[in-house]
Structures are given as C-alpha cells and as structure tokens.
Design an enzyme around this catalytic site. Structure first.
Site, PDB file in Angstrom:
ATOM      1  N   HIS A 130      -5.485  -0.008   6.007  1.00 16.45           N
ATOM      2  CA  HIS A 130      -4.085  -0.294   5.368  1.00 16.45           C
ATOM      3  C   HIS A 130      -4.155   0.884   4.600  1.00 16.45           C
ATOM      4  O   HIS A 130      -3.203   0.242   3.646  1.00 16.45           O
ATOM      5  CB  HIS A 130      -4.329  -1.274   4.624  1.00 16.45           C
ATOM      6  CG  HIS A 130      -4.616  -2.813   5.583  1.00 16.45           C
ATOM      7  ND1 HIS A 130      -4.962  -4.062   5.213  1.00 16.45           N
ATOM      8  CD2 HIS A 130      -3.828  -3.140   7.580  1.00 16.45           C
ATOM      9  CE1 HIS A 130      -4.694  -4.633   6.105  1.00 16.45           C
ATOM     10  NE2 HIS A 130      -4.433  -4.022   7.311  1.00 16.45           N
ATOM     11  N   CYS A 163      11.971  13.001  -2.601  1.00 14.12           N
ATOM     12  CA  CYS A 163      10.985  13.668  -1.889  1.00 14.12           C
ATOM     13  C   CYS A 163      11.468  15.273  -1.981  1.00 14.12           C
ATOM     14  O   CYS A 163      12.738  15.485  -2.341  1.00 14.12           O
ATOM     15  CB  CYS A 163      11.490  13.626  -0.351  1.00 14.12           C
ATOM     16  SG  CYS A 163      10.989  14.827   1.128  1.00 14.12           S
ATOM     17  N   SER A 205     -11.010 -13.377   3.343  1.00 15.01           N
ATOM     18  CA  SER A 205     -10.233 -13.713   3.159  1.00 15.01           C
ATOM     19  C   SER A 205      -9.367 -14.106   4.741  1.00 15.01           C
ATOM     20  O   SER A 205     -10.284 -14.769   5.083  1.00 15.01           O
ATOM     21  CB  SER A 205      -8.551 -14.719   2.693  1.00 15.01           C
ATOM     22  OG  SER A 205      -7.540 -13.369   3.155  1.00 15.01           O
ATOM     23  N   PRO A 230     -17.935 -15.239  -1.731  1.00  9.66           N
ATOM     24  CA  PRO A 230     -18.420 -16.743  -2.672  1.00  9.66           C
ATOM     25  C   PRO A 230     -17.509 -17.555  -2.502  1.00  9.66           C
ATOM     26  O   PRO A 230     -18.197 -19.215  -2.303  1.00  9.66           O
ATOM     27  CB  PRO A 230     -17.309 -16.242  -4.638  1.00  9.66           C
ATOM     28  CG  PRO A 230     -17.777 -15.351  -3.802  1.00  9.66           C
ATOM     29  CD  PRO A 230     -16.986 -14.482  -2.755  1.00  9.66           C
TER      30      PRO A 230
HETATM   31  C1  BV8 Z   1       1.836  -5.528  12.028  1.00  7.30           C
HETATM   32  C2  BV8 Z   1      -1.406  -2.697   2.236  1.00  7.30           C
HETATM   33  C3  BV8 Z   1       2.362  -5.187  13.865  1.00  7.30           C
HETATM   34  C4  BV8 Z   1      -0.711  -3.293   1.267  1.00  7.30           C
HETATM   35  C5  BV8 Z   1      -2.151  -5.093   3.569  1.00  7.30           C
HETATM   36  C6  BV8 Z   1       5.585 -11.491  10.931  1.00  7.30           C
HETATM   37  C7  BV8 Z   1       5.949 -10.227  11.057  1.00  7.30           C
HETATM   38  C8  BV8 Z   1       5.618  -9.490  11.091  1.00  7.30           C
HETATM   39  C9  BV8 Z   1       4.052  -9.531  11.190  1.00  7.30           C
HETATM   40  C10 BV8 Z   1       3.120 -10.506  11.100  1.00  7.30           C
HETATM   41  C11 BV8 Z   1       4.082 -11.769  10.755  1.00  7.30           C
HETATM   42  N1  BV8 Z   1       3.089 -12.600  11.043  1.00  7.30           N
HETATM   43  C12 BV8 Z   1       2.318 -12.421  11.256  1.00  7.30           C
HETATM   44  C13 BV8 Z   1       1.928 -10.736  11.178  1.00  7.30           C
HETATM   45  C14 BV8 Z   1       1.124 -10.554  11.379  1.00  7.30           C
HETATM   46  C15 BV8 Z   1       0.815  -9.888   9.911  1.00  7.30           C
HETATM   47  C16 BV8 Z   1       0.093 -10.597   9.032  1.00  7.30           C
HETATM   48  O1  BV8 Z   1      -1.298 -10.999   8.857  1.00  7.30           O
HETATM   49  N2  BV8 Z   1       0.687 -11.647   8.351  1.00  7.30           N
HETATM   50  C17 BV8 Z   1      -0.474 -12.883   7.497  1.00  7.30           C
HETATM   51  C18 BV8 Z   1      -0.030 -12.934   6.536  1.00  7.30           C
HETATM   52  C19 BV8 Z   1      -0.072 -13.256   8.743  1.00  7.30           C
HETATM   53  N3  BV8 Z   1      -0.270  -8.498   9.981  1.00  7.30           N
HETATM   54  C20 BV8 Z   1       1.340  -7.323   9.944  1.00  7.30           C
HETATM   55  O2  BV8 Z   1       1.695  -7.297   9.652  1.00  7.30           O
HETATM   56  C21 BV8 Z   1       0.426  -5.807  10.514  1.00  7.30           C
HETATM   57  N4  BV8 Z   1       1.174  -5.443  11.018  1.00  7.30           N
HETATM   58  O3  BV8 Z   1       1.441  -6.915  12.823  1.00  7.30           O
HETATM   59  O4  BV8 Z   1       2.231  -4.987  12.235  1.00  7.30           O
HETATM   60  C22 BV8 Z   1       3.242  -3.998  14.403  1.00  7.30           C
HETATM   61  C23 BV8 Z   1       3.101  -3.633  15.833  1.00  7.30           C
HETATM   62  C24 BV8 Z   1       3.455  -2.268  15.848  1.00  7.30           C
HETATM   63  C25 BV8 Z   1       5.367  -2.012  15.592  1.00  7.30           C
HETATM   64  C26 BV8 Z   1       5.115  -2.998  13.990  1.00  7.30           C
HETATM   65  C27 BV8 Z   1       4.612  -3.438  13.703  1.00  7.30           C
HETATM   66  C28 BV8 Z   1      -0.026  -5.161   8.761  1.00  7.30           C
HETATM   67  C29 BV8 Z   1      -0.938  -5.698   7.519  1.00  7.30           C
HETATM   68  C30 BV8 Z   1      -1.414  -4.940   7.336  1.00  7.30           C
HETATM   69  C31 BV8 Z   1      -0.708  -5.667   5.989  1.00  7.30           C
HETATM   70  N5  BV8 Z   1      -0.842  -5.047   4.490  1.00  7.30           N
HETATM   71  N6  BV8 Z   1      -2.385  -3.988   2.725  1.00  7.30           N
HETATM   72  C32 BV8 Z   1      -1.034  -3.726   0.410  1.00  7.30           C
HETATM   73  O5  BV8 Z   1      -2.043  -3.722  -0.199  1.00  7.30           O
HETATM   74  O6  BV8 Z   1      -0.801  -3.440  -1.160  1.00  7.30           O
HETATM   75  S1  BV8 Z   1      -2.781  -6.558   3.762  1.00  7.30           S
HETATM   76  C33 BV8 Z   1      -3.773  -7.026   2.446  1.00  7.30           C
HETATM   77  O7  BV8 Z   1      -3.607  -8.435   2.355  1.00  7.30           O
HETATM   78  C34 BV8 Z   1      -4.973  -5.900   1.936  1.00  7.30           C
HETATM   79  O8  BV8 Z   1      -4.582  -5.387   1.564  1.00  7.30           O
HETATM   80  C35 BV8 Z   1      -5.567  -6.742   3.131  1.00  7.30           C
HETATM   81  O9  BV8 Z   1      -5.789  -6.009   4.063  1.00  7.30           O
HETATM   82  C36 BV8 Z   1      -5.270  -8.436   3.144  1.00  7.30           C
HETATM   83  C37 BV8 Z   1      -5.986  -9.611   3.133  1.00  7.30           C
HETATM   84  O10 BV8 Z   1      -6.839  -9.395   2.068  1.00  7.30           O
HETATM   85  P1  BV8 Z   1      -8.039 -10.021   1.784  1.00  7.30           P
HETATM   86  O11 BV8 Z   1      -8.943  -8.166   1.607  1.00  7.30           O
HETATM   87  O12 BV8 Z   1      -8.727 -10.271   2.346  1.00  7.30           O
HETATM   88  O13 BV8 Z   1      -7.690 -10.483   0.376  1.00  7.30           O
HETATM   89  P2  BV8 Z   1      -8.087 -11.697  -0.206  1.00  7.30           P
HETATM   90  O14 BV8 Z   1      -7.184 -11.929  -1.366  1.00  7.30           O
HETATM   91  O15 BV8 Z   1      -6.718 -12.687   0.707  1.00  7.30           O
HETATM   92  O16 BV8 Z   1      -9.455 -12.583  -0.076  1.00  7.30           O
HETATM   93  C38 BV8 Z   1     -10.335 -12.257  -1.018  1.00  7.30           C
HETATM   94  C39 BV8 Z   1     -11.689 -12.564  -0.789  1.00  7.30           C
HETATM   95  O17 BV8 Z   1     -12.563 -11.964  -1.389  1.00  7.30           O
HETATM   96  C40 BV8 Z   1     -11.799 -14.086  -0.525  1.00  7.30           C
HETATM   97  O18 BV8 Z   1     -11.977 -14.201   0.444  1.00  7.30           O
HETATM   98  C41 BV8 Z   1     -12.589 -13.984  -1.970  1.00  7.30           C
HETATM   99  O19 BV8 Z   1     -13.236 -14.821  -1.863  1.00  7.30           O
HETATM  100  C42 BV8 Z   1     -13.841 -12.744  -2.046  1.00  7.30           C
HETATM  101  N7  BV8 Z   1     -14.155 -12.226  -2.800  1.00  7.30           N
HETATM  102  C43 BV8 Z   1     -13.754 -12.480  -4.491  1.00  7.30           C
HETATM  103  N8  BV8 Z   1     -14.370 -12.310  -5.060  1.00  7.30           N
HETATM  104  C44 BV8 Z   1     -15.853 -11.670  -4.791  1.00  7.30           C
HETATM  105  C45 BV8 Z   1     -15.089 -12.435  -3.104  1.00  7.30           C
HETATM  106  N9  BV8 Z   1     -16.030 -11.222  -2.308  1.00  7.30           N
HETATM  107  C46 BV8 Z   1     -17.031 -10.968  -2.420  1.00  7.30           C
HETATM  108  N10 BV8 Z   1     -17.520 -10.751  -3.293  1.00  7.30           N
HETATM  109  C47 BV8 Z   1     -16.775 -10.943  -4.611  1.00  7.30           C
HETATM  110  N11 BV8 Z   1     -16.993 -10.750  -5.816  1.00  7.30           N
END
Ligand code: BV8
Length: 257
Positions: A130, A163, A205, A230
C-alpha cells in the site's frame, strides 16, 4: 480450525506441533498490518483518527476523491501520520521479524503498512502493498517529490507542496481505496503466497482486498497459516490463532525456534 490459543501471558499453551511447523518451515511469508506498529505508538488504521481527525472515517480520507475535494485536509492527515512515524521507534515485533529474517534466510515480509518501521528494525526487501508515507509524488504527473519539512504543530493544516516540474499538487505515496496496488509488489506477494509453506499473519483485521486474500492463497496450496492478534477473527480460515500482542508473541516465538 482449532480454537484461538491465549498467549497473552506467554507461550506455555503453544502446541509442540505448531512449534515444529515453525522450526521446519522452508519458505516463510509474513503479512503484517497496522497492528504490528501499534506498540510503537502508531494508531492502527481503524484507530488512526483521534484528536483533530476523530470525526473522520479513514476510508473517507484515504481516497483520491477526498484529496481532490479537499487537498489540504487529506495532505494534513498524512503529514500528521508521517510525523507520528518519524517520532516512533520500531518495537520488539519489528525487531523479532528482522532477526527471524536474518536467521532464516527464506523469510519474506509483505506489509500493508505505509510506515518504514520494518526497515528501521533491519528487515530487508520489505514488500509494501500500500505504498509509503515517505514517498510523495505529483498528483498530476506522478513525478516523485521530496517529502517537505513537517509542520510545526502535529495538528496544523498544511497545503500540499507543488510539483516543481508541472505545478501539480503533491500527494502521499500511498495506495488509496479504489486505486490499483503496485503491480510488481502484488505479483511478488502473490507468488510468495503460492509457494510458501508457512504464512504468518500479524496485526491485520483482514478487511482490505486484495491483501486480505493472501493467507487464503497460501492455505489453498497447503501452507500452514498462523494469525497473531489480540482479537480473534471469527472468520479466520487458517490453522492457528495466537491471541496476544505481536511485540510479546514474536520475540517469545523466536526464542523457541
Ligand atoms: C483496489 C494506504 C482495484 C492508505 C490502505 C469499492 C470501490 C473500490 C474498491 C473496493 C470497493 N469495495 C471493495 C473494494 C476493494 C477495496 C477494499 O478492500 N475495501 C474494503 C474496505 C472493503 N480495496 C481497494 O480499494 C484496493 N484497491 O481494489 O483497486 C483496482 C484495480 C485496478 C485498477 C484500479 C482499481 C486498495 C486498498 C488499499 C487501501 N489503502 N492503506 C492509508 O494508509 O491511508 S488500506 C489500510 O487498511 C491500511 O493501509 C491497511 O493496509 C488496511 C487494513 O488495515 P489493517 O492493517 O488491517 O489495520 P486495522 O486497523 O484494520 O487492524 C489492525 C489489527 O491489528 C486489528 O486486528 C487489531 O486487533 C490488531 N492489533 C492491534 N494491536 C496489536 C494488533 N495485532 C498485534 N499486536 C498488537 N499489539
């Protein structure tokens, strides 16, 4: 799928068969998410909104449309997050993964995170699905741009720089929702999932695609899939869920390998 194993007080409950899988693994894929940086004080993605940002939904800010609508708000949010990362240090989870990579030799780290804490802990060739907070580029011509000096106050609204080549606005070097992932990074991660025999899923997640499909690809071809978090995931389709913080579990696991 066996019940989650409570590792919050240590690894005493770890089944020997799991330790054997970890010791015998020939090719290891580690997929990390925001949770691996949580113990460095970096709010996880779904908590990445407090203070000034508490009223926003990250998925509403992490889009090109949000940037076009209000470049100052979106740029400022990323600069606030970049300041957090620059002020943070790698935690024991990052360091354990870097040590494991050095000791094992065939361990590859794929991260969804946009921070550089894996690299600062010593991990090499980290695959960033990402993008990165540290690699801004021009929104218009995509030319890479230097990251500007950070604003004085962490919650100050700042305009993105322009830019020098085309006058377009600087944008964060991250992949927004609706944007394609870097093709090479995704292809490398997919190929690793298709050939690894152990897949560790740490601190994610598992909500965001296509990254969230990688453990399933690994499991499909017979890899052992181990999740470290966790919080248990009700829909987890892997082999083992270790409940606890990555910064405690990973160093303790490494000691036993
Ligand atoms: C794509 C960068 C296609 C930015 C991120 C409708 C329209 C368009 C797309 C979609 C759509 N519906 C679905 C999609 C696909 C979409 C998607 O998946 N949506 C989801 C919400 C349903 N995906 C996309 O859009 C992707 N692109 O599909 O493009 C395409 C193809 C060709 C041409 C054009 C287009 C792009 C996805 C990337 C988005 N960018 N990040 C930024 O950071 O601001 S994603 C963002 O959320 C984060 O970077 C991270 O990667 C992601 C997931 O978050 P997590 O890392 O899992 O974090 P989270 O807080 O959720 O969870 C943390 C976990 O840690 C928890 O479980 C917690 O319990 C745990 N934790 C806490 N403490 C600890 C711990 N674990 C261990 N130890 C601890 N101490």
């Amino acid at each position: 799928m066996p019940n989650p194993i409570d590792c919050r007080d240590g690894l005493a409950a770890l089944p020997p068969v799991l330790l054997e899988h970890l010791r015998q693994a020939d090719e290891v894929l580690v997929l990390t998410g925001a949770g691996v940086s949580a113990e460095s004080g970096i709010a996880t993605f779904r908590e990445a909104l407090n203070g000034l940002w508490a009223r926003f939904d990250p998925a509403q800010l992490a889009t090109a449309e949000a940037f076009v609508e209000d470049p100052v708000r979106v740029w400022s949010w990323y600069e606030w997050r970049r300041a957090q990362v620059l002020a943070a240090q790698p935690n024991p989870a990052h360091r354990a993964l870097a040590d494991w990579g050095r000791q094992h030799g065939r361990l590859r780290l794929v991260t969804q995170n946009v921070d550089d804490l894996h690299e600062r802990a010593g991990s090499r060739e980290v695959i960033h699905l990402h993008g990165s907070l540290h690699a801004p580029r021009c929104f218009a011509c995509a030319r890479p741009l230097a990251a500007p000096a950070l604003p004085e106050s962490a919650e100050q609204l700042v305009a993105p720089p322009l830019c020098p080549a085309c006058g377009g606005l600087a944008r964060p070097g991250v992949v927004w929702f609706g944007e394609a992932l870097p093709a090479e990074a995704l292809a490398s991660a997919w190929a690793l999932a298709e050939r690894c025999d152990l897949c560790l899923v740490v601190g994610t997640s598992g909500l965001v695609q296509p990254a969230a499909s990688l453990p399933g690809v690994a499991r499909q071809q017979g890899a052992t899939v181990v999740r470290i978090d966790p919080q248990p995931a009700a829909d987890f389709k892997g082999d083992w869920q270790l409940l606890g913080a990555a910064g405690m579990i990973l160093p303790a696991l490494l000691e036993r390998l």
